[in-house]
Motif scaffolding. Structure first.
Motif, short mmCIF file in Angstrom:
data_model
loop_
_atom_site.label_atom_id
_atom_site.label_comp_id
_atom_site.label_asym_id
_atom_site.label_seq_id
_atom_site.Cartn_x
_atom_site.Cartn_y
_atom_site.Cartn_z
N PRO A 178 0.37 -2.47 -4.58
CA PRO A 178 -1.03 -2.17 -4.28
C PRO A 178 -1.63 -3.16 -3.29
CG PRO A 178 -0.60 -2.02 -6.63
CD PRO A 178 0.63 -2.60 -6.02
N LEU A 179 -2.31 -2.63 -2.30
CA LEU A 179 -2.89 -3.47 -1.25
C LEU A 179 -3.88 -4.47 -1.82
CD1 LEU A 179 -3.26 -4.19 1.71
CD2 LEU A 179 -4.85 -2.26 1.92
N ALA A 180 -4.71 -4.05 -2.75
CA ALA A 180 -5.70 -4.96 -3.34
C ALA A 180 -5.03 -6.14 -4.02
CB ALA A 180 -6.58 -4.20 -4.34
N LEU A 181 -3.93 -5.87 -4.71
CA LEU A 181 -3.19 -6.95 -5.37
C LEU A 181 -2.57 -7.89 -4.35
CD1 LEU A 181 -1.99 -8.25 -7.91
CD2 LEU A 181 -0.07 -6.62 -7.72
N GLY A 239 0.82 -1.20 0.00
CA GLY A 239 0.00 0.00 0.00
C GLY A 239 0.85 1.25 0.00
N GLU A 250 -2.94 -8.23 7.07
CA GLU A 250 -4.04 -7.44 7.62
C GLU A 250 -3.63 -6.76 8.93
OE1 GLU A 250 -6.64 -6.67 5.96
OE2 GLU A 250 -6.11 -8.05 4.34
N ARG A 295 -3.60 -8.59 -1.42
CA ARG A 295 -4.63 -9.41 -0.79
C ARG A 295 -5.04 -10.59 -1.68
NH1 ARG A 295 -7.82 -4.24 1.79
NH2 ARG A 295 -7.06 -4.51 3.93
N LEU A 296 -4.74 -10.49 -2.95
CA LEU A 296 -5.00 -11.61 -3.86
C LEU A 296 -3.81 -12.56 -3.92
CD1 LEU A 296 -6.68 -9.75 -6.87
CD2 LEU A 296 -7.82 -11.19 -5.17
#
Length: 294
Positions: A236-239, A172, A261, A241-242
């Motif tokens: 990127p945080l969204a990436l 992030g 997290e 998390r995947l």
């Protein structure tokens, strides 16, 4: 006092053993297997906190129990799970303490846990707290932030990466905040609680004096290492998390979904604990300079 110490062979445990002995206490240390090294004031007794029958002899004759047992990562195929090491072990130690006539009990938890915890680590830490709160014992719970010291995993890992890599990956934007606390200061709180009756029935969030973003923490480590700065590459945080749930299946991958997290959640507190325990915690940069320089 004679202290029954479980989970005391690890990083924080080493600091706490020294602090307890320095204050005139003797320690009965729960170990899986006795080592050949003898420490003054320390008695080793074999046992396993997940095997209730192995705990009674260790607890008998002691005046207080301290539970530092905790894991940051699960390995279910080895039987190493949050449920087993956080909740079941706490339940067993409470029972052994009652059987041995021990009323005083101190527990290591984690800053960030609570009734609405969203990770397995925090959820089981909170359930362990609830076991203790409902035990009828004279309990005190400590929730430390990131703990640092000469043998820590977190700061030493980051320092190694900063020295070895041309750029540091940052999850992030790196603005999430941490308030690291020295292991010696955590040990002083645990030992001090044995001497301060008003700590009974209280839960203390423990943190150091410096509230740093993750980016600032990396810069602090770099300064201590004598480097001008750290080149940071944002992921990127969204990436993440995947990707992390897939890669965490590899034992050597240094991050799990839970750890991801917990990191972006941050780990800070108001520092009010220091009024109870009567000392000012060590600053982060001066603290890590004592061992990273070496």
């Amino acid at each position: 006092m004679r202290i029954f110490l479980a989970g005391g062979t690890g990083f924080v445990g080493g600091h706490l053993r020294r602090e307890l002995v320095a204050r005139g206490h003797s320690v009965r240390l729960l170990v899986h297997r006795r080592s050949g090294t003898q420490e003054p004031g320390i008695e080793q007794l074999e046992g396993d906190a997940t095997v209730p029958s192995s705990l009674f002899a260790a607890a008998r004759g002691c005046d207080a129990t301290i539970n530092l047992i905790g894991i940051i990562r699960e390995f279910p195929q080895r039987g190493t799970t949050f449920e087993r090491l956080h909740v079941e072990a706490t339940r067993n130690l409470i029972h052994a303490s009652r059987e041995a006539g021990i009323s005083r009990y101190l527990q290591m938890s984690a800053l960030g846990t609570g009734p609405n915890a969203r990770t397995g680590y925090f959820a089981t830490k909170y359930r362990a707290e609830e076991e203790l709160r409902n035990s009828g014992l004279d309990w005190t719970i400590f929730r430390p932030s990131v703990v640092y010291g000469p043998n820590d995993e977190f700061v030493n890992m980051l320092a190694g990466m900063i020295k070895a890599l041309p750029a540091m990956p940052v999850i992030g934007d790196g603005s999430y905040q941490l308030q690291p606390i020295a292991a010696d200061d955590v040990a002083r709180c645990f030992a001090g609680a044995l001497e301060i009756p008003e700590t009974i029935g209280q839960t203390y969030a423990l943190c150091g004096p410096d509230r740093l973003s993750y980016n600032e923490l990396l810069d602090s480590i770099a300064r201590v290492l004598g480097m001008k700065g750290v080149f940071k590459v944002r992921n990127p945080l969204a990436l993440m998390r995947l990707v992390v749930p897939v890669l965490q299946r590899i034992p050597l991958f240094p991050l799990t979904s839970d750890q991801l997290e917990m990191l972006v959640q941050g780990s800070t507190c108001d520092g009010s604990w220091s009024a109870t325990f009567g000392f000012t915690p060590q600053g982060f940069e001066s603290g890590i300079r004592a061992y990273l320089k070496r």
